[in-house]
Each structure stands twice: as structure tokens, then as C-alpha cells.
Design a protein around this motif. Structure first.
Motif, PDB file in Angstrom:
ATOM      1  N   SER A  84       0.929  -0.871  -0.029  1.00  0.00           N
ATOM      2  CA  SER A  84      -0.021  -0.001   0.106  1.00  0.00           C
ATOM      3  C   SER A  84       0.978   1.229   0.071  1.00  0.00           C
ATOM      4  CB  SER A  84      -0.960   0.050   1.272  1.00  0.00           C
ATOM      5  OG  SER A  84       0.077   0.150   2.363  1.00  0.00           O
ATOM      6  N   LEU A  85       0.342   2.307  -0.069  1.00  0.00           N
ATOM      7  CA  LEU A  85       1.141   3.482  -0.114  1.00  0.00           C
ATOM      8  C   LEU A  85       1.857   3.782   1.074  1.00  0.00           C
ATOM      9  CD1 LEU A  85       1.845   6.203  -1.545  1.00  0.00           C
ATOM     10  CD2 LEU A  85      -0.181   7.310  -0.203  1.00  0.00           C
ATOM     11  N   ALA A  86       1.323   3.475   2.299  1.00  0.00           N
ATOM     12  CA  ALA A  86       1.888   3.660   3.531  1.00  0.00           C
ATOM     13  C   ALA A  86       2.480   2.385   4.070  1.00  0.00           C
ATOM     14  CB  ALA A  86       0.967   4.013   4.814  1.00  0.00           C
ATOM     15  N   GLY A  87       2.216   1.248   3.262  1.00  0.00           N
ATOM     16  CA  GLY A  87       2.880   0.205   3.737  1.00  0.00           C
ATOM     17  C   GLY A  87       4.093  -0.489   3.224  1.00  0.00           C
ATOM     18  N   GLN A  88       4.501  -1.642   3.102  1.00  0.00           N
ATOM     19  CA  GLN A  88       5.710  -2.289   2.588  1.00  0.00           C
ATOM     20  C   GLN A  88       5.989  -1.861   1.124  1.00  0.00           C
ATOM     21  OE1 GLN A  88       6.136  -6.364   3.308  1.00  0.00           O
ATOM     22  NE2 GLN A  88       8.460  -6.533   2.450  1.00  0.00           N
ATOM     23  N   HIS A  89       7.156  -1.506   0.749  1.00  0.00           N
ATOM     24  CA  HIS A  89       7.325  -1.334  -0.633  1.00  0.00           C
ATOM     25  C   HIS A  89       8.322  -2.559  -0.985  1.00  0.00           C
ATOM     26  CE1 HIS A  89       6.698   3.206  -1.359  1.00  0.00           C
ATOM     27  NE2 HIS A  89       5.565   2.665  -0.632  1.00  0.00           N
ATOM     28  N   TYR A  90       7.752  -3.310  -2.069  1.00  0.00           N
ATOM     29  CA  TYR A  90       8.497  -4.442  -2.251  1.00  0.00           C
ATOM     30  C   TYR A  90       9.493  -4.139  -3.309  1.00  0.00           C
ATOM     31  CZ  TYR A  90       4.143  -6.566  -0.185  1.00  0.00           C
ATOM     32  OH  TYR A  90       3.117  -6.876   0.409  1.00  0.00           O
ATOM     33  N   GLU A  91       9.527  -3.497  -4.481  1.00  0.00           N
ATOM     34  CA  GLU A  91      10.547  -3.287  -5.379  1.00  0.00           C
ATOM     35  C   GLU A  91      10.121  -2.073  -6.109  1.00  0.00           C
ATOM     36  OE1 GLU A  91      10.531  -6.413  -8.378  1.00  0.00           O
ATOM     37  OE2 GLU A  91       8.458  -6.854  -8.211  1.00  0.00           O
ATOM     38  N   GLU A  92      11.037  -1.629  -6.817  1.00  0.00           N
ATOM     39  CA  GLU A  92      10.763  -0.783  -7.843  1.00  0.00           C
ATOM     40  C   GLU A  92      10.703  -1.154  -9.020  1.00  0.00           C
ATOM     41  OE1 GLU A  92      12.324   3.899  -9.195  1.00  0.00           O
ATOM     42  OE2 GLU A  92      12.903   3.060  -7.202  1.00  0.00           O
ATOM     43  N   LEU A  93       9.973  -0.770 -10.093  1.00  0.00           N
ATOM     44  CA  LEU A  93       9.623  -1.270 -11.403  1.00  0.00           C
ATOM     45  C   LEU A  93      10.209  -0.581 -12.312  1.00  0.00           C
ATOM     46  CD1 LEU A  93       5.795  -2.237 -10.754  1.00  0.00           C
ATOM     47  CD2 LEU A  93       7.801  -3.772 -10.576  1.00  0.00           C
ATOM     48  N   PRO A  94      10.992  -1.191 -13.326  1.00  0.00           N
ATOM     49  CA  PRO A  94      11.606  -0.371 -14.415  1.00  0.00           C
ATOM     50  C   PRO A  94      10.427   0.205 -15.317  1.00  0.00           C
ATOM     51  CG  PRO A  94      11.511  -2.773 -15.129  1.00  0.00           C
ATOM     52  CD  PRO A  94      11.058  -2.563 -13.522  1.00  0.00           C
ATOM     53  N   TRP A  95      10.763   1.127 -16.054  1.00  0.00           N
ATOM     54  CA  TRP A  95       9.608   2.035 -16.821  1.00  0.00           C
ATOM     55  C   TRP A  95       9.201   1.297 -17.648  1.00  0.00           C
ATOM     56  CZ3 TRP A  95       6.304   5.437 -15.434  1.00  0.00           C
ATOM     57  CH2 TRP A  95       5.670   6.258 -16.663  1.00  0.00           C
ATOM     58  N   THR A  96      10.382   0.688 -18.669  1.00  0.00           N
ATOM     59  CA  THR A  96      10.038  -0.066 -19.818  1.00  0.00           C
ATOM     60  C   THR A  96      10.667  -1.517 -19.319  1.00  0.00           C
ATOM     61  OG1 THR A  96      10.166   1.535 -21.327  1.00  0.00           O
ATOM     62  CG2 THR A  96      10.151  -0.521 -22.429  1.00  0.00           C
ATOM     63  N   PRO A  97       9.766  -2.543 -18.960  1.00  0.00           N
ATOM     64  CA  PRO A  97      10.379  -3.674 -18.561  1.00  0.00           C
ATOM     65  C   PRO A  97      11.163  -4.286 -19.602  1.00  0.00           C
ATOM     66  CG  PRO A  97       8.009  -3.680 -17.957  1.00  0.00           C
ATOM     67  CD  PRO A  97       8.416  -2.543 -18.800  1.00  0.00           C
TER      68      PRO A  97
END
Length: 518
Positions: A84-97
């Protein structure tokens, strides 16, 4: 004027983003037209928010780019998968996978822009009116017919019920994905089809803005039993999108917003919307005197490249200069036949790219897994344009490539270089917007073009390129070659190696790429 006698060279149906862009581009080119839109203003729920360097180049040409806030050069919008916004951040995603980040601010004089559609549309509306556009809001289309000479539209002023007819030489149908005009013309569509019904919730939440300090602006919500997409318009407003299986109550929508925020924050619900996520490309983009543009021609889902809105704006930039020349009888109407040939492959490639990427591949099976992936700048500034009015767009060339990998090939966008012109530093593309331009470093080509309706710029004299981006290398002409660039910045012809400068040759080239009238 008697309403029954209203005639305009161009009639635009639809006054949202693409229709307004068409109006602005036509007005800038001095083409009289009427735009009708059934609503009096922009939709309460913004849709598009990301606009590419190429789109900003078009707005630069039309004189409004300085009114649109741009992202810093080389910057990209960051996205993450989160609980969630305030919860756990798992990973940043590439803009173009699967593709590296490429933006360094060197390929264009413009950066992209992140502006909500309902904030951009008033800028377009005001600028079009200031340049003489006839914009009629609160007017709906009742019917449209065409024959060999004209298009006739029956219109109704919604506030008063008054009906009247407008005839036009040509009509641009920017009337949305459901496009009654396209359906009346019987133009079918192909593609991945309708995939999902999504619900979106627009809300204001000041407390959520504090979470933007991490630099991430878009959030893929990943919770057991709930998947959604949370983002901000960077103006205090947020949106949540999710697949809706059945009608949600107001209380349920508020509960989902709280679930996506991940913390009990005060928020104000502004509006909600429901829309169909689909990938569908019209079989042809024109029929007679009627041209499809934007979602009526290509329905594309939201992507990180902003293919839907930006592709539609590109459509009408392509169309505006052609209509200008035909309306002024500078070119034969056959020039307009190139519209489908040039724009449909661009839309189709963007359709294929969308569903080859992980965002949507999971919904369409394995049919797109063998599609090569092209990077952001290849898709925005490096797509190839082909038609009978572009000479030498070799079939062996890829449909897209990074701008640095092109060097003046016909069908490519003329490259951006900071050059000196009349004592000023300008982008090369600023010199290539009003008419056909011959660029060369060889004075013999300038002499050969002297009696043609063709503006000539002599590299080293009229325009000075920097030493590390010499004209002959950047445009691939060699010391004794030349290129002709169209009014939309696309290279339409490049001389063959060792070609002898000749007026007859240039006249024959112009006959094919400009289809001059008479």
C-alpha cells in the motif's frame, strides 16, 4: 449567417484532447475549421497525464510549450510494487520492462510533461481560439453523410435544442473509442480486444502527498485479494484504478481507497469513472473525406509510454499539414490517402508493444511473447513512417530504433541538433515546421532548387551545425548529398550516393512527396 449555409473547410467532431490538438494545429497553420463538442468543458475525471518529448515538440511548434510544465531533462516517472502507499514497498519497477532507461535530454529540445488532461485541455482550447478556431461546445452530432464533394453534419445545440447543418470539405472524427462515426462507416477493428472493465476513483488527500518524498509517483498495489494501481496527478489529486467485477457502492469505493492508502488518512472523494480496457486498431483510418483520429482509430490501454493520448496527438499533427496543403490547393487530395498508410502501422506497433510487456501480457496469453521490445525513445522519437509519399523508406529498416541509431533515413524524424541560425541558437527541428525544406551542405543543390516551391537551408551558411554533430554525418548525406524534410519533421527523401544535383530530379521528387496541385 443563415445556419443552413454554414460551410467550413474542416469540421472536427470531438473536443477532448485529440480534437483540441487538431484544432490548435490547424489554427496555427491557418486552416479555417469548426470544432463541435457535446460537453461544455473537460471531463471531471482526468484521463491522460503523461506526454512525451515528441508531443511537446508539436506543442512547441504551435507556440504553447512554455505553458506546459515539463519534467526535468532526463527524468523519468518512478513506479513501485507495494503493499500500500503507507505499507511495505516490495520493489521498484522499470519504466520499460526489459529495457534500460535511456533519457539523457539530448534527443529532443523538449522534456516530457506530467500534466492532468483536464489542465492541459484548457490551454489547448484557449490557444486554438486565440489563433482563430471556431470552437462550439454543448453541440452534439446528430448525423453525418458524405458524397464526392463534401461532408454534411446535422448538429444540435443541446442547451436550446436548435438544429442546423454544417458542410465541410473534410471531417476529423475525434469522437472516442465508441465512435459513432466509425461505426456508421462500417470500419472494423482488430487487436487484443476488450479485456477488462476498470473502475477509477479520483480523490484528494493532502496526507498522501507526504509519501511522494521518496520520489515514486505510481504504485502497483499488491495485496491478497486486491490488486490496484494508485497514482497522483501531482496537483493534490490522486486516483485509484482496479478491476471491477460488479457495481461498487460509495462505501465500498471509500474502503478500497483506504486499503490502497494503507493508513487511515482523511480524503475527499471527487468523482468516479468506469471504462473498458481494450486493444483495438481500426482497419483503416479514413473513408472518403472522413478521417479517424485518437481513440476512434486506435483504442490502447494506459501504458507507461502514454501511447493512447500521444498517438492521437501525433495523428492530427500528421493530418494537419496535409489538410493545409490540400485546402489551399497546393497539393492534390491524394496526399490525404497517405494518412492510413502512415499512421496505422505506428498504432499497430504500439498495440503490439503494449501487450508484449509484462503489464498486459498476463491478460492476453502467449500471442505476443515473440515481439521484440523497443525502448522508450525508440517508440517516441524513432518510429519509422512509411507511405508512397516517402521515398526510400527501405523495407529492411526496423519499425523503430533509438534516435541515435538513425542518420537521416527517409521515414525517420529529422534529428534534433542545437544549431546556429541567423545569429541565434535554435533546435534544427524549429526550422522544419512550416513547409518542405531542402537541407544540404552542397550549394549545387541549393541552385537546383532555386525555381521550385521549396525552402532551402545550406549547412555551413544558412545554418551552422556543431563540429561533433556535423550535418553530413547527422543526416547521412555525405558532403555532396541532400535531404528533403516535410512540414511535420519527417524526412521524405534523401539523395542517392553520388547523385548529381539537378532541378529536374528535385521536381520529380517533389511530385511524389508533395503531390503538387496542377
Amino acid at each position: 449567417m443563415n445556419p443552413a449555409s454554414i460551410h467550413t473547410p474542416v469540421l472536427i467532431i470531438g473536443g477532448s484532447l485529440v480534437g483540441l490538438s487538431a484544432s490548435l494545429f490547424l489554427a496555427w497553420r491557418g486552416v479555417p475549421h469548426i470544432l463541435v463538442e457535446k460537453h461544455h468543458g473537460s471531463a471531471a475525471h482526468p484521463r491522460a497525464t503523461g506526454f512525451t518529448e515528441h508531443t511537446l515538440e508539436f506543442f512547441r511548434t504551435a507556440g504553447i510549450a512554455e505553458r506546459i510544465p515539463q519534467v526535468p531533462p532526463g527524468a523519468t516517472v518512478r513506479r513501485a510494487r507495494v503493499e500500500s502507499l503507507a505499507g511495505q514497498h516490495y520493489e521498484e519497477l522499470p519504466w520499460t520492462p526489459g529495457q534500460p532507461e535511456e533519457r539523457d535530454g539530448k534527443a529532443s529540445p523538449m522534456a516530457g510533461a506530467a500534466i492532468a488532461q483536464d489542465l492541459l485541455e484548457p490551454i489547448l482550447r484557449e490557444a486554438a481560439r486565440a489563433r482563430g478556431a471556431d470552437l462550439r461546445t454543448g453541440v452534439e452530432l446528430l448525423s453525418v453523410q458524405q458524397d464526392a464533394q463534401r461532408v454534411t453534419a446535422q448538429l444540435r445545440q443541446r442547451d436550446t435544442g436548435a438544429c442546423y447543418a454544417v458542410t465541410a470539405d473534410y471531417l476529423i472524427a475525434a469522437d472516442g473509442a465508441a465512435s459513432p462515426i466509425r461505426e456508421q462507416l462500417g470500419i472494423a477493428r482488430q487487436g487484443a480486444g476488450a479485456l477488462r472493465v476498470l473502475r477509477s476513483v479520483l480523490f484528494r488527500c493532502a496526507e498522501a502527498d507526504a509519501f511522494l518524498e521518496r520520489g515514486i509517483r505510481q504504485f502497483d498495489i499488491d495485496q491478497p485479494g486486491f490488486k490496484g494501481f494508485l497514482g497522483t496527478y501531482s496537483d493534490g489529486r490522486w486516483f485509484l484504478m482496479f478491476e471491477e467485477q460488479s457495481e461498487s457502492t460509495d462505501a465500498q469505493l471509500r474502503a478500497l481507497v483506504r486499503q490502497a492508502l494503507g493508513k487511515d488518512m482523511a480524503f475527499e472523494l471527487i468523482t468516479t469513472g468506469r471504462w473498458e480496457l481494450a486493444g483495438l486498431i481500426a482497419d483503416r483510418f479514413s473513408e472518403g473525406r472522413i478521417f479517424l483520429a485518437g481513440d476512434s482509430a486506435h483504442q490502447l490501454p494506459p501504458t507507461r509510454g502514454g501511447y493512447g493520448a500521444n498517438t492521437g496527438i501525433d495523428d492530427v499533427y500528421n493530418l494537419a499539414w496535409k489538410l493545409q496543403r490540400v485546402v489551399r490547393q497546393q497539393s492534390r487530395p491524394a496526399l490525404l490517402d497517405t494518412y492510413t498508410d502512415e499512421r496505422r502501422p505506428v498504432a499497430w506497433l504500439r498495440h503490439q508493444q503494449t501487450f508484449a510487456r509484462p503489464d498486459y501480457a498476463k491478460w492476453v496469453g502467449d500471442g505476443y511473447q515473440n515481439e521484440p521490445l523497443y525502448g522508450n525513445l525508440a517508440m517516441e522519437l524513432g518510429q519509422l513512417t512509411r507511405s508512397s509519399a516517402i521515398l526510400g523508406a527501405d523495407a529492411a529498416l526496423p519499425p523503430a530504433a533509438h534516435p541515435r541509431d538513425w542518420a537521416g533515413q527517409p521515414g525517420t524524424r529529422a534529428p534534433h541538433v542545437w544549431v546556429r541560425h541567423r545569429g541565434n541558437s535554435v533546435s534544427s527541428i524549429d526550422l522544419l515546421t512550416e513547409d518542405f525544406v531542402l537541407l544540404t551542405a552542397d550549394p549545387r543543390w541549393s541552385a537546383a532548387a532555386a525555381h521550385l516551391s521549396l525552402k532551402t537551408l545550406l549547412a555551413g551558411a544558412d545554418v551552422v551545425f556543431p563540429a561533433d554533430q556535423a550535418f553530413v554525418d547527422t543526416f547521412g548525406t555525405g558532403d555532396d548529398g541532400a535531404v528533403i524534410v516535410r512540414p511535420d519533421g519527417i524526412i521524405a527523401w534523401r539523395s542517392a550516393p553520388a547523385a548529381i544535383p539537378d532541378a529536374m530530379l528535385l521536381r520529380a521528387v517533389m511530385e511524389k512527396i508533395a503531390l503538387p496541385h496542377g
